[in-house]
Design an enzyme around this catalytic site. Structure first.
Site: not given
Length: 376
Positions: A13, A135, A195, A292
């Site tokens: 990918e 798939s 995916h 913070h």
């Protein structure tokens, strides 16, 4: 929470990312790093994409990694034959089942099932040791009855079925519901892979919901690179899962390597790591507001979901700003060996705020002011 495994697809990918052009050496470097990190599966580009893609698949499959090297191919007999010849440990088949993709390849559901069974049977005979995944591409824009018919037909012959949110349109609720339904159809023996593309910003949430619903494998890429907006980022997915299963995640993966992985791939594809990237972004552990800062000095868990040191990074305290507070100034002064009374602490804090109103101060400038205030 259930157990799960990562299939990292940076070398498949990720190679579809616009700026990616990995050399063979790049791919070897990435694969070895992922293997050292602890990734269970490494997915590589189909060997029929180009002559070099085939050579690269063969090289990667022969590295002797602990991770299984798998390749991703269209569900065609010619592609399956080439994939088997590369020596990979797994073959990931895909077949478009949505009306959009069926219009492109011209098969109806019965034909898809017939061809899928033929290809799976070939792989099982030619390479019985190889893991097989099937798939349904564009899963979440497919008709559910079509999907379930396909999954039910192939389930007895595969190790894993995959659900692909190919254009990133699925919602977390949809993912959860469909994975549950697919689990019911394929039974407990067959693994389920998710995916998810990130076109609408849901890739991490969808991956998590898939696991919650019974998925066993999740696809990621380093920095989330991939086609268009990419898919579930490795770092972001691990951030999500660490908050829920810290010991499990720490046991599985060498988390302190994550910055190295992100820097490596960013360098190879010629991009900067986003400032707000999960875990490794420049501001991922930055704290600026006075409230913070006070809490972080007392107990970092007050405003951090996980300790930065677990992932090999450091927190950053932005003390020299108009938002600072006397607790942060006092803490910094004490780090420098300086001590103020309450009145002086209030005055120096207000002075720093006034200076910061004119422009951001550096830490060096802050330290100089604090030292000079003592001697003034």
């Amino acid at each position: 929470m259930r157990e799960w495994k990562i299939i990292d697809s940076t070398l498949r990918e990720g190679e579809q990312f616009e700026k990616a052009n990995f050399s063979t050496q790049d791919k070897v470097e990435i694969a070895k790093a992922l293997d050292e990190f602890g990734i269970e599966y490494i997915e590589v580009t189909t060997p029929v994409a180009s002559p070099q893609s085939r050579k690269d698949a063969e090289v990667l499959a022969s590295l002797g990694l602990k991770a299984k090297v798998v390749t991703h191919i269209q569900c065609r007999l010619d592609a399956a034959k080439v994939a088997v010849e590369t020596g990979v440990q797994g073959i990931d088949l895909l077949f478009g089942t949505s009306k959009y993709l069926r219009a492109a390849h011209g098969r109806d559901i019965p034909r898809i099932i017939e061809e899928a069974k033929e290809v799976i049977a070939y792989i099982r005979e030619a390479a019985p040791h190889v893991e097989v995944r099937f798939s349904a591409e564009d899963t979440f824009r497919s008709e559910e009855q079509d999907l379930l018919a396909v999954y039910e037909a192939v389930a007895p012959y595969v190790d894993r079925v995959g659900l692909a949110d190919t254009v990133g349109v699925a919602t977390p609720r949809q993912v959860y519901a469909l994975v549950r339904e697919v689990r019911r159809v394929v039974g407990p023996r067959v693994d389920i892979e998710f995916h998810g593309h990130n076109d609408t910003g849901c890739a991490i949430a969808n991956a998590y919901e898939a696991i919650e619903a019974g998925a066993t494998h999740v696809d990621t890429t380093i920095l989330g690179i991939g086609e268009r907006n990419g898919i579930t980022p490795l770092g972001g997915f691990l951030a999500r899962m660490y908050t829920l299963q810290p010991e499990y995640v720490r046991r599985k993966y060498k988390l302190e390597m994550l910055p190295e992985l992100d820097r490596m791939v960013a360098r190879m594809v010629g991009v900067e790591i986003p400032f707000n990237n999960y875990i490794t972004g420049e501001t991922a552990f930055s704290h600026k507001a006075g409230m913070h800062l006070k809490a972080i000095y007392i107990n970092p868990e007050a405003y951090e979901p996980y300790p930065p040191e677990v992932f090999g990074v450091k927190r950053k305290l932005i003390i020299a700003s108009r938002l600072t507070g006397r607790h942060a100034i006092k803490a910094r002064a004490e780090e420098l060996g300086l001590h103020y009374g309450e009145e002086e602490l209030h005055r120096v804090t207000q002075h720093i705020k006034a200076l910061a109103d004119r422009g951001q101060l550096t830490l060096e400038e802050l330290d100089r002011i604090l030292r000079e205030w003592i001697t003034a």
